[in-house]
Design an enzyme around this catalytic site. Structure first.
Site, PDB file in Angstrom:
ATOM      1  N   GLU A 168      -0.692  -2.365  -5.516  1.00  0.00           N
ATOM      2  CA  GLU A 168       0.204  -1.203  -5.563  1.00  0.00           C
ATOM      3  C   GLU A 168       1.451  -1.461  -4.714  1.00  0.00           C
ATOM      4  OE1 GLU A 168      -1.647   2.373  -4.200  1.00  0.00           O
ATOM      5  OE2 GLU A 168      -0.096   3.670  -5.030  1.00  0.00           O
ATOM      6  N   ALA A 198      -2.370  10.227  -1.623  1.00  0.00           N
ATOM      7  CA  ALA A 198      -3.605   9.779  -0.985  1.00  0.00           C
ATOM      8  C   ALA A 198      -3.481   8.443  -0.264  1.00  0.00           C
ATOM      9  CB  ALA A 198      -4.725   9.702  -2.026  1.00  0.00           C
ATOM     10  N   SER A 199      -2.422   7.676  -0.535  1.00  0.00           N
ATOM     11  CA  SER A 199      -2.220   6.442   0.229  1.00  0.00           C
ATOM     12  C   SER A 199      -0.738   6.189   0.378  1.00  0.00           C
ATOM     13  CB  SER A 199      -2.884   5.242  -0.454  1.00  0.00           C
ATOM     14  OG  SER A 199      -2.126   4.813  -1.557  1.00  0.00           O
ATOM     15  N   GLN A 201       2.164   2.819   1.088  1.00  0.00           N
ATOM     16  CA  GLN A 201       2.308   1.372   1.094  1.00  0.00           C
ATOM     17  C   GLN A 201       3.598   0.945   1.782  1.00  0.00           C
ATOM     18  OE1 GLN A 201      -0.404   2.788  -1.104  1.00  0.00           O
ATOM     19  NE2 GLN A 201       1.488   2.946  -2.234  1.00  0.00           N
TER      20      GLN A 201
END
Ligand SMILES: Nc1ccn([C@@H]2O[C@H](COP(=O)(O)OP(=O)(O)O)[C@@H](O)[C@H]2O)c(=O)n1
Ligand SMILES: [Ca+2]
Length: 491
Positions: A168, A198-199, A201
């Site tokens: 991702e 939710a995340s 990067q």
């Protein structure tokens, strides 16, 4: 008697006619040979199944260049209505159903003669990663249902899967650098910051990073003849929705039936369910045993206090490497410029801070003002903004500020190297384009051979050479030229 033109001999006329025909033929061939064919496009479709929603992107590129450097562009985007596919764990069929409207859209946007050959991919990110951790059978059922639904489309369905955090991050980096033309031209690259629900990067090239200190953060690419050593990390649970959950969980640890939250505006109040709050793997296991069924969540709007709450969800002390961002994760020294997209963009856009490079101090002041605004006033100032988002901007802004400065170590000097972006040249910044370019082998490892001259230059050179040849040819026939007849003497 009429005087004879010395050029009007059969030989010179024939030579001239042949010469003109030769030039016309040469130029016509030169033009036609190199003229681009009538544009014919190929297509690719990627579904981004995020934690909060799914979006479908259609990409288009010139058909004769697909193994080459042809520019791939986003031609259409469709937002799937409803929530992310991970929210359909209890009724997976509905997840498949939810995609149908956008797939019908795609049938209209991709010409029907191309349907069968158009690859269709679904990539799921942190929402499905979390569901997979919590209940892998449920996650399998959701994939089963969406795959069945996508197989029914006329496109060439290539599978639905969870992307790793590393993929991702890396594909987001490829997308922004591809769209900025930095890869093909071998220019200095730009880092990528992606904030999801939710995340989150972070990916960038650091000259000091060769992967040896932390191999799991290392991705090596060879693109257009250049080598890249990319640093990338995805923090699961540090997307803004899960971060909010962690901040709330932190504040409910003492167990009373109400939280007075500095990250929500004064005047905000809602009754929330404890078990819903604690159902995510990001906070599970931390539910206080004495917790009541519900708690009242009210706001008191204070940016500085909110920062303290937000800081409590990070671990800044543990680090077994030479340097870390947070939670014991290695991060090399920041380098170069950054494109920050997805929720970074939405929140900074709301704060009106996306246009130029923004000084860190202005962000701090804007957040202090936003958090201190009573909720009723905020609603009146922004009647067009959905309440779900408006409620959370004080928290989201403070979270972004803290993540960038305390988490990734951006300083007042380096903060202005971040550009908050949604699109680059009409295509959305995100992992989907990089994912498709990779799966369709559209970025060659080696630089492609380019013609010596551009089309117009080629045609001009051919024309000039043809003219010179023709003149030389005529001159070479000089001995055959008729001599001028002597003018008759008038006596
Ligand atoms: N207009 C919008 C649309 C999305 N968003 C947020 O952007 C984030 C997108 O995350 P996502 O669904 O891609 O989740 P991940 O799977 O990438 O973690 C969510 O937190 C949305 O709430 C926003 O703040 N404003
Ligand atoms: Ca996302």
């Amino acid at each position: 008697m009429k005087e004879r033109n010395p050029w009007h001999t059969p030989l010179t006329i024939i030579i001239a006619v042949i010469g003109v025909i030769a030039i016309v033929a040469l130029v016509t061939i030169a033009v036609l040979q190199n003229k681009p064919l009538i544009p014919k496009y190929k297509y690719g479709i990627v579904l981004d199944a995020g934690s909060s929603h799914t979006a479908m992107y259609i990409y288009e590129w010139p058909a004769e260049k697909d193994n080459n450097t042809g520019r791939v562009e986003q031609t259409h985007c469709c937002k799937v209505s409803g929530s992310g596919i991970s929210d359909y764990a209890s009724d997976p069929k509905l997840a498949g159903e939810s995609l149908k409207a956008c797939m019908r859209d795609a049938e209209r946007f991709v010409p029907s003669e191309r349907h069968e050959e158009t690859p269709l991919y679904l990539g799921a990110t942190a929402g499905m990663r979390l569901l997979n951790i919590k209940d892998s059978a449920a996650s399998d059922r959701v994939f089963q249902a969406v795959s069945e639904s996508l197989q029914k489309s006329p496109f060439s369905f290539q599978g639905a899967r969870i992307l790793s955090g590393q993929e991702e991050g890396a594909f987001g980096w490829v997308t922004v650098n591809y769209l900025d033309d930095r890869l093909e031209q071998g220019l200095e690259t730009t880092g990528a910051l992606d904030l999801g629900g939710a995340s989150t990067q972070i990916s960038f090239i650091s000259d000091s990073f060769d992967g040896s200190e932390s191999p799991s953060n290392y991705v090596a690419f060879r693109l257009y003849g250049n080598d890249y050593n990319l640093y990338t990390h995805s923090f699961l649970c540090y997307g803004k929705d899960q971060a909010l959950r962690m901040a709330l969980a932190h504040q409910t640890q003492s167990g009373p039936g109400s939280i007075v939250d500095p990250c929500f505006n004064n005047g905000y109040s809602a009754v929330k369910n404890y078990s819903v709050l604690y159902e995510s793997p990001c906070v599970s296991g931390r539910k206080p045993s004495s917790a009541p069924q519900t708690f009242t969540h009210t706001g008191k709007g204070n940016f500085y206090e909110c920062q303290e709450v937000v800081k409590s969800i990070f671990n800044f002390t543990e680090c077994k490497y030479s340097q870390c961002s947070f939670n014991g994760i290695f991060q090399p020294t920041l380098q170069g410029t950054y494109g920050a997209f997805s929720a970074y963009y939405f929140v900074m856009k709301f704060l009106n801070l996306t246009d130029t490079s923004v000084p860190l101090q202005s962000v701090k002041e804007a957040l202090a003002r936003l958090c201190a605004t009573p909720f009723d006033t905020l609603k009146k100032q922004h009647p067009e903004v959905k309440l779900k988002f408006l409620n959370e901007y004080c928290f989201s802004g403070t979270y972004i500020f803290t993540l960038l400065t305390e988490g990734y170590n951006f300083t007042s000097r380096t903060f202005s190297d971040i550009k908050f972006i949604k699109k680059i040249k009409g295509s959305d910044a995100g992992w989907t384009l990089g994912y498709m370019l990779n799966l369709t082998n559209m970025i060659p490892a080696e630089a492609p051979d380019t013609p010596l001259l551009p089309h117009a230059g080629y045609v001009s050179v051919i024309t000039v050479i043809a003219l010179v040849l023709f003149v030389l040819f005529i001159l070479s026939l000089r001995p055959l030229w008729p001599r001028c007849s002597q003018k008759p003497q008038i006596v």
